[in-house]
Write a protein that holds these residues in place. Structure first.
Motif, PDB file in Angstrom:
ATOM      1  N   GLY A 295      58.649 -10.296  19.349  1.00 34.37           N
ATOM      2  CA  GLY A 295      59.239  -9.506  20.278  1.00 34.37           C
ATOM      3  C   GLY A 295      60.782  -9.172  19.554  1.00 34.37           C
ATOM      4  N   ILE A 296      60.914  -9.738  18.379  1.00 33.82           N
ATOM      5  CA  ILE A 296      62.427  -9.411  17.891  1.00 33.82           C
ATOM      6  C   ILE A 296      62.656  -8.236  17.307  1.00 33.82           C
ATOM      7  N   PRO A 297      63.487  -7.465  17.561  1.00 27.51           N
ATOM      8  CA  PRO A 297      63.736  -5.961  17.121  1.00 27.51           C
ATOM      9  C   PRO A 297      63.803  -6.035  15.648  1.00 27.51           C
ATOM     10  N   LEU A 298      63.106  -5.204  15.013  1.00 24.78           N
ATOM     11  CA  LEU A 298      63.294  -4.929  13.456  1.00 24.78           C
ATOM     12  C   LEU A 298      64.883  -4.937  12.972  1.00 24.78           C
ATOM     13  N   ALA A 299      65.692  -4.198  13.774  1.00 24.65           N
ATOM     14  CA  ALA A 299      67.093  -4.293  13.350  1.00 24.65           C
ATOM     15  C   ALA A 299      67.654  -5.722  13.334  1.00 24.65           C
TER      16      ALA A 299
ATOM     17  N   LEU B 259      67.353 -11.179   7.434  1.00 23.78           N
ATOM     18  CA  LEU B 259      66.807 -11.276   6.425  1.00 23.78           C
ATOM     19  C   LEU B 259      68.133 -10.828   5.216  1.00 23.78           C
ATOM     20  N   ALA B 260      68.980 -10.224   5.653  1.00 21.28           N
ATOM     21  CA  ALA B 260      69.967  -9.988   4.810  1.00 21.28           C
ATOM     22  C   ALA B 260      70.933 -11.137   4.673  1.00 21.28           C
ATOM     23  N   THR B 261      70.824 -12.238   5.209  1.00 21.57           N
ATOM     24  CA  THR B 261      71.540 -13.313   5.008  1.00 21.57           C
ATOM     25  C   THR B 261      70.812 -14.269   3.937  1.00 21.57           C
TER      26      THR B 261
END
Length: 152
Positions: free
Chosen positions: A67-71, A77-79
């Motif tokens: 349930g983690i929002p894609l944003a 992932l940017a990290t």
């Protein structure tokens, strides 16, 4: 820039990524449009993906199941360094925050479940002490009779 055979072999087409991940090609394109994964274009203007994208897609799918929002997935992932397959250590770091959020949601759902058990069978959801719809009997202050509980 010419790519050697080893580099060409390591890259995947969008169809291969879709097939290996169990997703539709449109889902792969969607994730790319959201910046969650990246590709490069070959001389024929076709997308090519590094093999690291398979692990990234797996992380995205697990996060979505939680349930983690894609944003938020995108921020996580940017990290990670681009063009490197995320490691177990990377996953442990990414998932630690998500685990805390999931624990908090589970606790909220357990409380909701327990409150539901307390009023099961009453049918009105506005009785005195209803913890779900009328906590602390706040509707009694408005007098007797029906009330619109969710004005939206």
């Amino acid at each position: 820039m010419m790519l050697d055979d080893e580099q060409m072999h390591k890259e995947l087409t969008v169809g291969e990524v879709a097939g290996r991940s169990g997703l539709a090609v449109s889902a792969i394109h969607f994730y790319e449009s959201k910046g969650l994964i990246a590709s490069r274009r070959n001389p024929g203007n076709q997308r090519r993906y590094g093999r690291d994208v398979l692990r990234r897609v797996a992380i995205i799918k697990v996060a979505q199941r939680l349930g983690i929002p894609l944003a938020e997935v995108g921020v996580a992932l940017a990290t990670l360094p681009q063009s490197r397959t995320p490691t177990a250590k990377d996953w442990a770091r990414l998932s630690a925050k998500w685990k805390l959020e999931l624990d908090a949601r589970i606790e909220k759902m357990l409380q909701l479940r327990d409150q539901l058990n307390e009023c099961i069978g009453c049918g009105c959801l506005s009785i005195e002490n209803c913890k779900l719809r009328n906590p602390m009997d706040t509707l009694a202050e408005q007098g007797a009779g029906p009330r619109l509980l969710d004005p939206e």
